[in-house]
Design a protein around this motif. Structure first.
Motif, PDB file in Angstrom:
ATOM      1  N   ASP A 162       0.813  -1.220   0.000  1.00  0.00           N
ATOM      2  CA  ASP A 162       0.000   0.000   0.000  1.00  0.00           C
ATOM      3  C   ASP A 162       0.846   1.270   0.000  1.00  0.00           C
ATOM      4  O   ASP A 162       0.308   2.369  -0.042  1.00  0.00           O
ATOM      5  CB  ASP A 162      -1.012  -0.001   1.146  1.00  0.00           C
ATOM      6  N   ARG A 169      -7.415  -2.975  -3.221  1.00  0.00           N
ATOM      7  CA  ARG A 169      -6.365  -3.451  -2.322  1.00  0.00           C
ATOM      8  C   ARG A 169      -6.960  -4.407  -1.286  1.00  0.00           C
ATOM      9  O   ARG A 169      -8.088  -4.232  -0.844  1.00  0.00           O
ATOM     10  CB  ARG A 169      -5.723  -2.277  -1.581  1.00  0.00           C
ATOM     11  N   ASP A 216      -5.543   4.327   0.053  1.00  0.00           N
ATOM     12  CA  ASP A 216      -6.922   4.202  -0.428  1.00  0.00           C
ATOM     13  C   ASP A 216      -7.318   5.316  -1.379  1.00  0.00           C
ATOM     14  O   ASP A 216      -8.487   5.649  -1.516  1.00  0.00           O
ATOM     15  CB  ASP A 216      -7.882   4.190   0.767  1.00  0.00           C
ATOM     16  N   ASN A 240      -1.774  -8.023   1.790  1.00  0.00           N
ATOM     17  CA  ASN A 240      -0.701  -7.282   1.118  1.00  0.00           C
ATOM     18  C   ASN A 240      -0.750  -7.512  -0.386  1.00  0.00           C
ATOM     19  O   ASN A 240       0.246  -7.872  -1.033  1.00  0.00           O
ATOM     20  CB  ASN A 240       0.678  -7.684   1.672  1.00  0.00           C
ATOM     21  N   VAL A 277      -2.940  -6.431  -4.313  1.00  0.00           N
ATOM     22  CA  VAL A 277      -3.880  -5.620  -5.094  1.00  0.00           C
ATOM     23  C   VAL A 277      -4.549  -6.570  -6.076  1.00  0.00           C
ATOM     24  O   VAL A 277      -3.875  -7.243  -6.866  1.00  0.00           O
ATOM     25  CB  VAL A 277      -3.173  -4.485  -5.851  1.00  0.00           C
ATOM     26  N   ASN A 320      -5.295  -5.154   2.019  1.00  0.00           N
ATOM     27  CA  ASN A 320      -4.124  -4.883   2.857  1.00  0.00           C
ATOM     28  C   ASN A 320      -3.834  -6.028   3.825  1.00  0.00           C
ATOM     29  O   ASN A 320      -2.683  -6.234   4.213  1.00  0.00           O
ATOM     30  CB  ASN A 320      -4.313  -3.567   3.610  1.00  0.00           C
TER      31      ASN A 320
END
Length: 126
Positions: A30, A72, A55, A77, A79, A74
């Motif tokens: 991110d 995403r 974001d 981790n 995308v 998170n």
């Protein structure tokens, strides 16, 4: 150098959906702007969608607009790229790429990205 690894490719049915993941082992994804591209046989690489760091807004390009979502995860981790209502024309190698700087106003051209994954092939066929 950030390493990106795509997964989730393979054979898919026309009209079905696709879920691809872009992971970054050893890095916090991110912190980077990420885009998904694809390249069909004999064609130029085209951007599908991108999102900036954290974001920030996402952008959609190409003929997959309206049939795709970039997001995403998170916790993992990663995308992810989701493509819906698949067509044979979606057959391509799908790549993710990242930038150390943010993105605004749309997805930059492929030449501006700092690191790339090796791609995951997708075939849409019945």
């Amino acid at each position: 150098q950030v390493q990106l690894v795509e997964s989730g490719g393979g054979l898919a049915q026309p009209g079905g959906s696709l879920s691809l993941s872009c992971a970054a082992p050893g890095s916090t994804l991110d912190a980077y702007a990420i885009a998904w591209f694809r390249q069909a046989p004999g064609k130029m690489r085209e951007v599908i969608a991108c999102l900036s760091t954290s974001d920030s807004p996402s952008y959609y390009e190409s003929g997959v607009r309206g049939r795709s979502t970039i997001a995403r995860d998170n916790a993992k981790n990663s995308v992810n790229l989701f493509v819906y209502r698949l067509e044979p024309g979606d057959t391509a190698v799908y790549y993710c790429a990242g930038k150390y700087t943010g993105i605004s106003g749309g997805c930059p051209s492929p030449t501006t990205y700092d690191f790339w994954g090796r791609g995951t092939p997708v075939t849409v066929s019945s």
